[in-house]
Design an enzyme around this catalytic site. Sequence first.
Site, PDB file in Angstrom:
ATOM      1  N   LYS A   1       0.849  -1.201   0.000  1.00 24.70           N
ATOM      2  CA  LYS A   1       0.000   0.000   0.000  1.00 24.70           C
ATOM      3  C   LYS A   1       0.883   1.249   0.000  1.00 24.70           C
ATOM      4  O   LYS A   1       1.875   1.308   0.746  1.00 24.70           O
ATOM      5  CB  LYS A   1      -0.894  -0.020   1.246  1.00 24.70           C
ATOM      6  CG  LYS A   1      -1.842   1.163   1.370  1.00 24.70           C
ATOM      7  CD  LYS A   1      -2.713   1.034   2.619  1.00 24.70           C
ATOM      8  CE  LYS A   1      -3.725   2.153   2.745  1.00 24.70           C
ATOM      9  NZ  LYS A   1      -4.619   1.999   3.916  1.00 24.70           N
TER      10      LYS A   1
ATOM     11  N   SER B   1      -9.621  -0.124   7.345  1.00 21.57           N
ATOM     12  CA  SER B   1      -9.104  -0.023   5.979  1.00 21.57           C
ATOM     13  C   SER B   1      -8.399  -1.258   5.432  1.00 21.57           C
ATOM     14  O   SER B   1      -8.103  -1.308   4.234  1.00 21.57           O
ATOM     15  CB  SER B   1      -8.167   1.180   5.865  1.00 21.57           C
ATOM     16  OG  SER B   1      -8.885   2.376   5.937  1.00 21.57           O
TER      17      SER B   1
ATOM     18  N   SER C   1      -9.404   1.873   3.008  1.00 20.52           N
ATOM     19  CA  SER C   1      -8.558   2.617   2.107  1.00 20.52           C
ATOM     20  C   SER C   1      -7.503   1.769   1.402  1.00 20.52           C
ATOM     21  O   SER C   1      -6.879   2.246   0.451  1.00 20.52           O
ATOM     22  CB  SER C   1      -7.840   3.716   2.883  1.00 20.52           C
ATOM     23  OG  SER C   1      -6.996   3.173   3.880  1.00 20.52           O
TER      24      SER C   1
END
Lengths: 466, 120
Positions: A80, A179, A155
């Site tokens: 990420k 997330s 996210s």
Amino acid sequence: MTDLHWLTATEAARAIAAKELSPIKLTTALLQRIDRLDPKLNAFIRLDRDAALDAARAAEAEIAAGRPRGPLHGVPVGIKDIIDVAGLPTTCHSKILIDNIAAADAVCVSRLRGAGAIVLGKLSTHEFAIGGPSFDLPWPPARNPWNPAHHPGGSSSGSGAGIAAGLFPLALGSDTGGSVRNPASACGIVGLKPTYGLVSRRGVFPLSFSLDHVGPLNRTVADNALMLSVIAGHDPLDPGSAAAPAGHYASGLERGVRGLRIGFIRHFHETDMPADPEVASALENVVRTLQGLGAEIRDVQLPTLTEFGAVNRVILQSEAWAIHGPWLRERPGDYGRLARRRLLAGAFLSAGDYIHASRRRLEMIAAVEDALQEVDVLVCASAMDPPSRIEDAAETERTYPRQARTPFNVTGHPALAMMAGLSAGGLPLSVQFVGRYFGEATLFQVALAWEREAATDQAHPSIGEN
Amino acid sequence: MTRNATSQKNNTCSSVALWAIPEGRTVRIKMLCRETFVKDDSWVLAQPRPVLLHEKSDRLMDKATIELLARRAGLDKALAEFSDDVAAAAEQASGAAARMKAPTDPRAEPWPPMRPGAGR
């Protein structure tokens, strides 16, 4: 052999160690799949193709020479883009940090490399892990492999989309209000928010210091456990790091659920935020299945989702304001609209609000701890709805907060989200298991029992297959 | 608007929650903090008194008050360029703060913020 892109990390690592599979062949196959599918999915912000192939060649040479590095030797991973990878930009999917080159690997990345994993590149996220899905950022938002018209959750959007699409078997995400578990829920995979402090946050761009967790996303429970075993462990330079020793989570997974006491938090999805009927039905099916396997099911009552959500939001926005205040003052136009709105909120909270939330947080921790005195694991909803249509801002705004993940960021208990079934429209439905502090092994035990029974690990989207 | 926070000097209150609504309409504020709002755009500590954090008194605040709070936070540029976002942020913050319950014990500590296994 299974298609290379659907190999689990556990299978791939075993085959590579046995010299039955070349890391170069695996990495090349995944890069080709990324080339074919990622233009539709936008999982990657930056693909580090040459470095990945160099690492694959090095892995092959090391294994041939009898120098295995660790349990993930030769297995590709996506990171990420709020997590530092040395030499690559950590942009947080934002114009604000577009030129921010990381000087060193984050601790979790360093541990993955130490175990032999091959870093493929940086993955899409909601801006600064809070604002998304957004269409006003330097990169487009990731899309759901089950149906690219839908949101993959966030996210850690690229992490979820890429795992579900077979672009890589290992991904790192972060979880401040859900997330990791949101994309796991939306993409029908396995995502774990470990106990607060179990995985180092050093080298991960913060959103909220006391709510941030780093966690693994994978297609199977066994891979999730294996990846946690690699990234968990004390970091003396992370002030939130727990002193508790990390476990060997990949062993003892198959003990089953017979005799376990499982607390069902019905009020989350029945009264606090009434769930979509398909979600409610899927949750009942999970609980009935576990009961059929020998678990004892009890109803459990916790504070309401509304209050958990409020405490999470006050803490998150207060801490995030401390980080983003200077940029919001000087460069508000360099944020996307969603992140700007959410991050500005901290300017309107007082010190008293923050302290108030912190005091309530300790009472909420006590409530969950009390519940976990009576049961071994909790089960509850993760998302209350199937994933929204990504370009329908109103639907996303309505459904995005309808979730039961924030309570366990507030309390720090480990929580795992995974597929509970598919909706009539072919989109993933989800369930969440919650454990005692440092009780990840028991969580995996329950999650594997469900996975075996429902064959959730065999369910893959068909994107690009036709 | 029945009462305007900007017109009330030295009014002790107990925490801040804002409901920002579009221009031309009244915005409601609940105060839950031991701070005093004064007309010269600044927040000053009130004289100490035994106010519990869960004590509430309702106030009303107009768009100008949101702007004062935003300017105090240094958000002049955001106010000029993204006033809708500033108002929406104020609304989010107020909603979250208002939905929290007071601690059941007034002596409840906020410390430590997070330490798994030592939270009770």
